[in-house]
Design an enzyme around this catalytic site. Structure first.
Site, PDB file in Angstrom:
ATOM      1  N   LYS A 100      29.772  49.781  36.178  1.00 11.63           N
ATOM      2  CA  LYS A 100      31.224  49.562  36.071  1.00 11.63           C
ATOM      3  C   LYS A 100      31.876  50.653  35.225  1.00 11.63           C
ATOM      4  O   LYS A 100      33.008  51.060  35.488  1.00 11.63           O
ATOM      5  CB  LYS A 100      31.518  48.168  35.519  1.00 11.63           C
ATOM      6  CG  LYS A 100      31.137  47.085  36.527  1.00 11.63           C
ATOM      7  CD  LYS A 100      31.706  45.732  36.209  1.00 11.63           C
ATOM      8  CE  LYS A 100      31.434  44.775  37.366  1.00 11.63           C
ATOM      9  NZ  LYS A 100      31.928  43.433  37.143  1.00 11.63           N
ATOM     10  N   ARG A 131      47.964  29.318  45.274  1.00 10.12           N
ATOM     11  CA  ARG A 131      49.168  29.552  46.105  1.00 10.12           C
ATOM     12  C   ARG A 131      50.291  28.574  45.737  1.00 10.12           C
ATOM     13  O   ARG A 131      51.442  28.981  45.580  1.00 10.12           O
ATOM     14  CB  ARG A 131      48.845  29.367  47.593  1.00 10.12           C
ATOM     15  CG  ARG A 131      48.068  30.478  48.240  1.00 10.12           C
ATOM     16  CD  ARG A 131      48.018  30.235  49.749  1.00 10.12           C
ATOM     17  NE  ARG A 131      47.251  31.263  50.443  1.00 10.12           N
ATOM     18  CZ  ARG A 131      47.311  31.476  51.751  1.00 10.12           C
ATOM     19  NH1 ARG A 131      48.091  30.721  52.511  1.00 10.12           N
ATOM     20  NH2 ARG A 131      46.591  32.426  52.319  1.00 10.12           N
ATOM     21  N   ILE A 161      36.166  44.162  46.331  1.00  9.82           N
ATOM     22  CA  ILE A 161      37.358  44.703  47.022  1.00  9.82           C
ATOM     23  C   ILE A 161      38.288  45.373  46.008  1.00  9.82           C
ATOM     24  O   ILE A 161      39.067  46.271  46.358  1.00  9.82           O
ATOM     25  CB  ILE A 161      38.098  43.622  47.850  1.00  9.82           C
ATOM     26  CG1 ILE A 161      39.135  44.259  48.814  1.00  9.82           C
ATOM     27  CG2 ILE A 161      38.763  42.574  46.968  1.00  9.82           C
ATOM     28  CD1 ILE A 161      38.577  45.217  49.837  1.00  9.82           C
ATOM     29  N   GLY A 162      38.183  44.962  44.739  1.00 15.06           N
ATOM     30  CA  GLY A 162      39.059  45.507  43.694  1.00 15.06           C
ATOM     31  C   GLY A 162      39.019  47.013  43.592  1.00 15.06           C
ATOM     32  O   GLY A 162      40.055  47.671  43.473  1.00 15.06           O
ATOM     33  N   LYS A 178      41.862  28.658  46.087  1.00 12.14           N
ATOM     34  CA  LYS A 178      42.883  29.644  46.461  1.00 12.14           C
ATOM     35  C   LYS A 178      44.183  28.943  46.873  1.00 12.14           C
ATOM     36  O   LYS A 178      45.279  29.419  46.561  1.00 12.14           O
ATOM     37  CB  LYS A 178      42.374  30.532  47.603  1.00 12.14           C
ATOM     38  CG  LYS A 178      41.245  31.464  47.189  1.00 12.14           C
ATOM     39  CD  LYS A 178      40.856  32.405  48.336  1.00 12.14           C
ATOM     40  CE  LYS A 178      39.813  33.409  47.876  1.00 12.14           C
ATOM     41  NZ  LYS A 178      39.479  34.394  48.921  1.00 12.14           N
ATOM     42  N   ARG A 237      37.887  44.377  31.314  1.00 16.03           N
ATOM     43  CA  ARG A 237      37.280  43.728  30.142  1.00 16.03           C
ATOM     44  C   ARG A 237      36.416  44.732  29.381  1.00 16.03           C
ATOM     45  O   ARG A 237      35.801  45.614  29.986  1.00 16.03           O
ATOM     46  CB  ARG A 237      36.409  42.556  30.581  1.00 16.03           C
ATOM     47  CG  ARG A 237      37.197  41.347  31.037  1.00 16.03           C
ATOM     48  CD  ARG A 237      36.282  40.238  31.481  1.00 16.03           C
ATOM     49  NE  ARG A 237      35.573  40.586  32.713  1.00 16.03           N
ATOM     50  CZ  ARG A 237      34.812  39.738  33.391  1.00 16.03           C
ATOM     51  NH1 ARG A 237      34.652  38.510  32.958  1.00 16.03           N
ATOM     52  NH2 ARG A 237      34.206  40.107  34.493  1.00 16.03           N
ATOM     53  N   GLY A 268      40.865  42.658  38.094  1.00 11.44           N
ATOM     54  CA  GLY A 268      39.643  42.455  38.876  1.00 11.44           C
ATOM     55  C   GLY A 268      39.262  43.723  39.633  1.00 11.44           C
ATOM     56  O   GLY A 268      38.584  43.679  40.658  1.00 11.44           O
ATOM     57  N   GLY A 269      39.699  44.856  39.113  1.00  6.16           N
ATOM     58  CA  GLY A 269      39.540  46.134  39.811  1.00  6.16           C
ATOM     59  C   GLY A 269      38.124  46.657  39.898  1.00  6.16           C
ATOM     60  O   GLY A 269      37.850  47.539  40.707  1.00  6.16           O
ATOM     61  N   THR A 270      37.200  46.120  39.083  1.00  6.20           N
ATOM     62  CA  THR A 270      35.822  46.599  39.173  1.00  6.20           C
ATOM     63  C   THR A 270      34.974  45.719  40.096  1.00  6.20           C
ATOM     64  O   THR A 270      33.766  45.916  40.220  1.00  6.20           O
ATOM     65  CB  THR A 270      35.145  46.676  37.785  1.00  6.20           C
ATOM     66  OG1 THR A 270      35.158  45.374  37.200  1.00  6.20           O
ATOM     67  CG2 THR A 270      35.851  47.668  36.876  1.00  6.20           C
TER      68      THR A 270
END
Length: 312
Positions: free
Chosen positions: A46, A139, A17-18, A135, A37, A12-14
């Site tokens: 991106k 967890r 916060i990623g 979320k 992706r 999820g780096g793009t």
């Protein structure tokens, strides 16, 4: 403390916060991998971001949350997995958990996509409650599978909440200079952090035994403020009093279900944060949590006051 820095995979780096987490990981000396992706590479914005990652020495791996094989392969490169996926992919993180188990690799730590309020201690309602419930489910799955974890609670992003004085109904990119909406009485305390600081604290936590199977709260003292505090600070900087409209809790609760998405979610978040005090009503107990600015006093964070200076 660990002497050798862990190899980190960001999924999820793009995203919002990623990108800060990927850059923070690379700049802090971790060998960093980003799962991207194919579709993201053909997106101009991106694609540019991915090139920036490469320039920082990040290894780009092609893959997808729905492609278990690509996940397992990516995980075999690293020691720590950080997910920063957005709302629409939160439940797909269950695939990351099963891929960690399948990979046969001893993953030292998994940081699921949190980066907001503490979902186990929330007073949220409506669509914010629904997001937080996903979320929470992730967890419980992490814990049930015995995957070592750290949950990072950074509360509010400055870029979303401080740069706009929490005016979610307008498309502001800088604080308003004429009028401002105050939610509730404006006195509930929230916590607002700069994105680069969130990444810096996260990187310190990944190899720290004190944060293993704990929740890390990023609550620097100078960034615990109410909406009234922030508005007054901004007014003092621009030498002007803003016209204030107060929206009562009752009005806000009526407005949330009547609003289109994503405004309904933003209003529900504002209700939780700035009316109910969702981020500050509880005490951090050593049994479940630690506070980042106390653990890492050498990290120089940007205060709310300092952040606002860029807009003057």
């Amino acid at each position: 403390m660990a002497t050798e820095k862990s190899k980190i995979l960001v999924i999820g780096g793009t995203g919002y916060i990623g990108k800060f987490i990927v850059e923070g990981s690379a700049k802090s000396g971790h060998q960093t991998f980003a799962l991207v992706r194919e579709a993201s590479l053909s997106d101009p914005a991106k694609g540019k971001m991915v090139q920036n990652f490469k320039d920082l020495g990040v290894t780009i791996l092609n893959g997808d949350l729905s492609d278990k094989e690509s996940l397992v392969k990516a995980i075999q490169h690293v020691d720590v997995v950080i997910s920063t996926v957005g709302l629409s992919q939160l439940m797909n993180q269950l695939n990351i958990i099963s891929a960690i188990k399948e990979s046969g690799k001893h993953i030292k730590r998994f940081l699921p996509s949190e980066f907001g309020n503490d979902v186990d201690r929330t007073l949220a309602t409506g669509p914010a409650k629904s997001e937080f419930a996903m979320k929470t489910e992730v967890r419980r799955a992490v814990e049930a599978e015995g995957v070592p974890y750290t949950y990072v609670i950074n509360n509010c992003f400055d870029g979303y909440f401080l740069a706009t004085l929490a005016q979610c109904e307008t498309r502001l990119t800088s604080p308003p200079r004429d009028k401002v909406t105050i939610y509730g009485d404006g006195n509930a305390k929230a916590i607002l952090n700069k994105e680069e600081d969130i990444a810096a604290y996260t990187m310190r936590a990944v190899d720290d035994p004190r944060t293993l199977n704990k929740t890390v709260y990023i609550n620097p003292p100078k960034n615990i403020v109410s909406q009234n505090d922030v508005v007054a600070l901004w007014e003092s900087k621009i030498g002007k009093t803003l016209e204030k409209t107060y929206v009562s809790e009752e009005e806000l609760l009526k407005k949330i279900p009547q609003s289109p998405h994503p405004l309904d979610l933003l209003l529900a978040l504002n209700h939780a944060i700035f009316v109910k005090g969702d981020q500050t009503w509880f005490t951090i107990e050593p049994s479940f949590g630690v506070e980042a600015s106390q653990l890492y006093p050498d990290v120089k964070y940007t205060s709310v006051d300092e952040y606002l200076n860029q807009f003057v």
